[in-house]
Design an enzyme around this catalytic site. Structure first.
Site, short mmCIF file in Angstrom:
data_model
loop_
_atom_site.label_atom_id
_atom_site.label_comp_id
_atom_site.label_asym_id
_atom_site.label_seq_id
_atom_site.Cartn_x
_atom_site.Cartn_y
_atom_site.Cartn_z
N PRO A 6 0.80 -1.22 0.00
CG PRO A 6 -0.87 -1.59 1.56
CD PRO A 6 0.44 -2.14 1.08
CB CYS A 7 0.30 4.45 -1.80
SG CYS A 7 1.02 6.08 -2.03
CG PHE A 8 -1.61 6.32 2.34
CD1 PHE A 8 -1.33 7.62 2.72
CD2 PHE A 8 -2.37 6.12 1.20
CE1 PHE A 8 -1.81 8.70 1.99
CE2 PHE A 8 -2.85 7.20 0.46
CZ PHE A 8 -2.57 8.48 0.86
#
Length: 244
Positions: A121-123
């Site tokens: 995930p990007c976050f």
């Protein structure tokens, strides 16, 4: 995605084109080169009412739900390369978020973690130059060059969580810090007009005419434009979305 790609192809030299938008359904966007075919459960995504698309930009998976997405297109020139554009966009976002009362910090270029496209995930973790609050990531961004133009995407989390990505098949990341949201920072979610006004002002102050010694106007790209048919076909095709 087709509109953003088309914006990159159409922006004139000497201008910055900016677009703010939100998604009609919860959607996972995959980074351009992110492996996904053997990871994400398409059947479960359908059952949960979640669409899956693949961005033209790099980076990793983002759940677009209770968030604001921005995209910006500009033609780089000497002294205004990808790193400078990335830094200035994040400064613009920081200006806008601080106007709303969010105490955000731009991660030092000597800090953060540079993650590969298969990192999940990007976050999951902040990268150099990105925005955090209390050490937690609040905005995730990614870039790509398209025929000489630089396109940058980003997601500003308003509310909710990103952990549905794990339900869809993303391996858990022990010790990863959950990202923060504007609701957590402000105790509320600003209305759409308030958000766009604050962030737009931040971009105007950072990127507007004369800020870099040249007349480089910032223009808004209207989302009601029709995407190019060939680009629409690409970004709605399984061949593109599940190519990796």
């Amino acid at each position: 995605m087709a509109l953003d790609h088309g914006m990159a192809l159409a922006v004139p030299e000497g201008s910055w084109w900016l677009r703010f938008y939100r998604w009609t359904r919860p959607t996972v966007s995959l980074g351009r080169n992110q492996p996904a075919r053997e990871i994400y459960d398409r059947t479960l995504a359908d059952e949960l009412g979640i669409d899956i698309v693949r961005r033209p930009t790099g980076g990793r998976a983002v759940l677009h739900d209770d968030e604001l997405t921005y995209s910006l297109a500009v033609i780089p020139r000497p002294g205004l390369g990808p790193r400078e554009i990335y830094a200035r966009v994040n400064r613009a976002l920081a200006r806008g978020l601080r106007t709303l009362g969010a105490e955000v910090t731009v991660v030092s270029c000597d800090a953060g973690v540079v993650l590969p496209p298969d990192a999940g995930p990007c976050f999951r973790a902040p990268a150099p130059g990105e925005l955090t609050a209390g050490g937690r990531k609040v905005v995730g961004s990614a870039q790509v060059r398209i025929e000489g133009t630089l396109l940058q995407h980003g997601s500003v989390l308003l509310d909710g969580r990103q952990d549905v990505l794990t339900r869809l098949g993303e391996p858990p990341s022990p010790g990863a810090m959950e990202p923060t949201t504007l609701r957590s920072l402000l105790g509320r979610v600003p209305g759409w007009s308030e958000l766009v006004r604050a962030l737009g002002t931040g971009f105007l102050e950072e990127l507007g005419p004369g800020t870099d010694g040249a007349d480089r106007p910032l223009d808004y790209f209207e989302s009601d434009r029709e995407p190019r048919p060939d680009l629409l076909e690409r970004y709605t095709s399984d061949e593109w979305t599940w190519r990796r």
